[in-house]
Structure formats: structure tokens, C-alpha cells
Design a protein around this motif. Structure first.
Motif, mmCIF file in Angstrom:
data_model
loop_
_atom_site.group_PDB
_atom_site.id
_atom_site.type_symbol
_atom_site.label_atom_id
_atom_site.label_comp_id
_atom_site.label_asym_id
_atom_site.label_seq_id
_atom_site.Cartn_x
_atom_site.Cartn_y
_atom_site.Cartn_z
ATOM 1 N N GLN A 69 0.913 1.638 -2.000
ATOM 2 C CA GLN A 69 -0.508 1.961 -2.059
ATOM 3 C C GLN A 69 -1.128 1.319 -3.298
ATOM 4 O OE1 GLN A 69 -0.693 6.405 -1.759
ATOM 5 N NE2 GLN A 69 -1.851 5.987 0.100
ATOM 6 N N THR A 80 -2.682 0.818 2.151
ATOM 7 C CA THR A 80 -1.475 1.635 2.291
ATOM 8 C C THR A 80 -0.500 0.928 3.223
ATOM 9 O OG1 THR A 80 -2.656 3.726 1.947
ATOM 10 C CG2 THR A 80 -0.542 3.851 3.083
ATOM 11 N N ASP A 82 2.945 1.890 5.126
ATOM 12 C CA ASP A 82 3.838 3.023 5.400
ATOM 13 C C ASP A 82 4.877 2.667 6.455
ATOM 14 O OD1 ASP A 82 1.521 2.946 7.173
ATOM 15 O OD2 ASP A 82 2.329 4.782 8.063
ATOM 16 N N GLU A 84 6.996 3.087 9.978
ATOM 17 C CA GLU A 84 6.919 3.584 11.347
ATOM 18 C C GLU A 84 7.740 4.864 11.432
ATOM 19 O OE1 GLU A 84 5.272 2.489 13.960
ATOM 20 O OE2 GLU A 84 4.423 0.702 12.997
ATOM 21 N N ARG A 85 7.286 5.835 12.226
ATOM 22 C CA ARG A 85 7.930 7.147 12.255
ATOM 23 C C ARG A 85 9.409 7.072 12.643
ATOM 24 N NH1 ARG A 85 4.738 9.810 9.188
ATOM 25 N NH2 ARG A 85 4.847 12.050 9.345
ATOM 26 N N THR A 106 4.708 10.338 0.030
ATOM 27 C CA THR A 106 3.771 10.219 1.142
ATOM 28 C C THR A 106 2.363 9.990 0.608
ATOM 29 O OG1 THR A 106 3.003 12.522 1.309
ATOM 30 C CG2 THR A 106 5.174 12.013 2.248
ATOM 31 N N ASP A 107 1.425 9.786 1.518
ATOM 32 C CA ASP A 107 0.032 9.663 1.083
ATOM 33 C C ASP A 107 -0.577 11.030 0.777
ATOM 34 O OD1 ASP A 107 -0.020 10.531 3.744
ATOM 35 O OD2 ASP A 107 -1.846 9.416 4.217
ATOM 36 N N LYS A 167 1.494 10.027 6.078
ATOM 37 C CA LYS A 167 2.164 8.731 6.088
ATOM 38 C C LYS A 167 3.355 8.737 5.126
ATOM 39 C CE LYS A 167 -1.987 6.098 7.300
ATOM 40 N NZ LYS A 167 -2.919 5.011 6.890
ATOM 41 N N LEU A 169 5.789 6.843 2.731
ATOM 42 C CA LEU A 169 5.657 5.624 1.934
ATOM 43 C C LEU A 169 6.965 5.169 1.285
ATOM 44 C CD1 LEU A 169 2.333 6.488 0.062
ATOM 45 C CD2 LEU A 169 2.618 5.401 2.301
ATOM 46 N N HIS A 209 8.997 0.155 2.698
ATOM 47 C CA HIS A 209 8.728 -0.825 3.742
ATOM 48 C C HIS A 209 8.833 -2.219 3.129
ATOM 49 C CE1 HIS A 209 6.521 -3.205 6.727
ATOM 50 N NE2 HIS A 209 6.710 -2.212 7.579
#
Length: 289
Positions: A69, A80, A82, A84-85, A106-107, A167, A169, A209
Motif C-alpha cells: 500500500q 493497494t 493484495d 487473491e483469496r 490487511t487493509d 484485503k 496484504l 504479493h
């Protein structure tokens, strides 16, 4: 002449008590008077990074969570990056299979499932930085420091993973036996797609990521400001800083930096407990690096 400075925080900008030493504050003010933009580029999340900056009276843009971020000086989100789930769920499965303590950035802030372990890890970090401290003293300092931060404690990470409104991160895993535990863990994690594994201390690994790197974020910010990379200066101490040290025209490794990081940077400055950031900034300006 440099026009943008991006500094890491832990082990770099921050001093003995997780604060910004006056020497660093004065140098940042001097740079700003010269029209040079200062910003931080940290592995911390926004809510972890802001308190020591506010205490020092530093209001600046921030690259956070290793480049996942970025924010302008008013706290507005610029971008941002992030996970993928499904990828996040795979990472959690591997970490839990290795029985290591880990946190999730996370965000919506940092999530932990073990407050005691979080304090212990912070104490280990302090004890490594300040050898004169007893571990009991380090525990007390860590507990006091963490009380100032906005941490989300959760009993089950699956609850977080199932919340599509948050999200993911970064993951940061801790273990005291780096080679024995983190080595095999890192090898397994790196088999998963679209991620990069770095480290900010010997007892951790940080998983982002692949597009969430400090170097990528610095390039992004510099481009938006119309500043060529040869007029960018970066300062860091560990391997999660390597990508931004590589892209900048002027790069400094701290005196306390890992040896591999010193080989990447063009210059070296003093230890973070001796105002190394301030000295690097003054040198860069006076020598017109």
C-alpha cells in the motif's frame, strides 16, 4: 541532486526506543527546506507506522506493508496490492502445517491470534537491537509499545479469510531457529504462485504479493511525482529493502545492515542507534550525490 528520499523504519529511521532520533528529524527538516521530498517505505502497516512519525512531527507520504500500500501525507490511499483469496488460504495452510506463529497484515490493520506470542516476538527484536537489556526488560518495553498500536486479536484466522471485505496484504511468520524452521518453510512457501518472500529480521520471513515490493512502489511514487530514479535516494537495513536499494540512483545501507544488503547499496552510513539516516541525508545533500 536528489529530490526524493525513501527510508525504511525499523533498524533504519527508528532508534533505540522505536522513536525517531532528533538527528534524523533535523536532517529530514533540512532536506525539506531544500525542496527534497521525504517518505518512509516500511514493512509496517499504516496504523503501526504512523505513531512514531506523529510523535516526531513528521507528516509525509508512506509506502507500507513492504509496498502493498501507499498513502499521501494526508493518509489518502494511493494504491493497494493484495492477495487473491485462494492464494491467501494456501499460504495459511502451509504456515499452520509448520506450526509457526504468524500475523496477517490487511487493509484493516494487523491481525494476530496470540497476544502473548506477539509481545514475545517484539521483545526478541528489542533484545537483539539493545544487547544491554535483560529479556524481562525487553518484555516490559514491548508490552508498553504494543499497547499504543491498533492490533486486531482474533481466535481463528479462517474468520478473517472468509471476510471478503478485508484485503490480505502480507503474512509475517516468526521462529527463533531460522535455519531449522524458517528455511524449510520458506522453500515450501516459494513454490506457491505470485508471491515474494523476504525478511526484515533473522527470526522472520515476510510474504507479499509479487507486485508488492518496496522497489516497485518507489518507482511508482517517483513516476507520479515526475522524479527520475537517478534523483531518488533510498535507505535500508534488511532484505525487504533490497528492491528499493537496487532501483534508486543513491542508496545507503545502515551500519547495522545485513552484509548482503551492504553489497547492494552504493553507500554505507552509521548504525540506526547513531543517527545513521540523518548522517546519510546530510552527506547526500552536502556532497551532491
Amino acid at each position: 541532486m536528489i529530490k526524493l528520499i525513501a527510508s525504511d523504519m525499523d533498524g533504519t529511521l527508528l532508534g533505540t526506543r522505536m522513536n525517531v532520533p532528533q538527528e534524523n528529524i533535523d536532517a529530514i527538516r533540512f532536506a525539506e527546506e531544500k525542496g527534497i521530498q521525504f517518505m518512509v517505505a516500511t514493512g509496517r502497516g499504516y496504523t503501526e507506522a504512523k505513531p512514531p512519525l506523529d510523535e516526531a512531527g513528521i507528516n509525509c507520504p508512506m509506502i507500507t506493508v513492504n509496498g502493498a500500500q501507499a498513502f499521501d501525507k494526508d493518509g489518502n490511499n494511493l494504491f493497494t496490492v493484495d492477495f487473491e483469496r485462494e492464494n491467501a488460504k494456501k499460504i495459511v495452510a502451509v504456515l499452520q502445517a509448520h506450526h509457526v506463529y504468524f500475523e496477517i497484515a490487511t487493509d484493516h490493520g494487523i491481525y494476530s491470534d496470540n497476544q502473548h506470542q506477539r509481545i514475545e516476538n517484539a521483545a526478541i527484536m528489542l533484545a537483539n537491537q539493545l544487547p544491554h537489556l535483560t529479556f524481562k526488560m525487553a518484555i516490559a518495553m514491548a508490552a508498553a509499545h504494543l499497547e499504543l498500536l491498533d492490533i486486531n486479536y482474533i481466535t481463528d484466522y479462517q474468520e478473517l479469510l472468509n471476510n471478503g471485505g478485508i484485503k490480505i496484504l502480507k503474512f509475517i511468520a516468526f521462529a527463533p531457529e531460522e535455519i531449522k524452521i524458517l528455511g524449510p518453510l520458506r522453500e515450501e512457501i516459494e513454490k506457491l504462485p505470485d508471491l515474494i518472500v523476504t525478511s526484515s529480521y533473522p527470526n522472520n520471513i515476510e510474504i507479499n504479493h509479487i507486485d508488492a515490493q518496496k522497489g516497485i512502489a518507489v518507482k511508482h511514487i517517483a513516476k507520479d511525482l515526475g522524479i527520475p530514479l537517478n534523483e531518488v535516494m533510498t535507505i535500508g537495513d534488511n532484505f525487504n529493502d533490497a528492491s528499493m536499494l537496487e532501483v534508486a540512483g543513491v542508496s545507503f545501507a545502515m551500519g547495522n545492515a545485513e552484509e548482503g544488503v551492504k553489497k547492494i547499496a552504493r553507500y554505507e552510513t552509521d548504525h540506526h542507534m547513531d543517527g545513521g539516516v540523518g548522517k546519510a541525508i546530510i552527506r547526500a545533500i552536502e556532497e551532491n550525490l
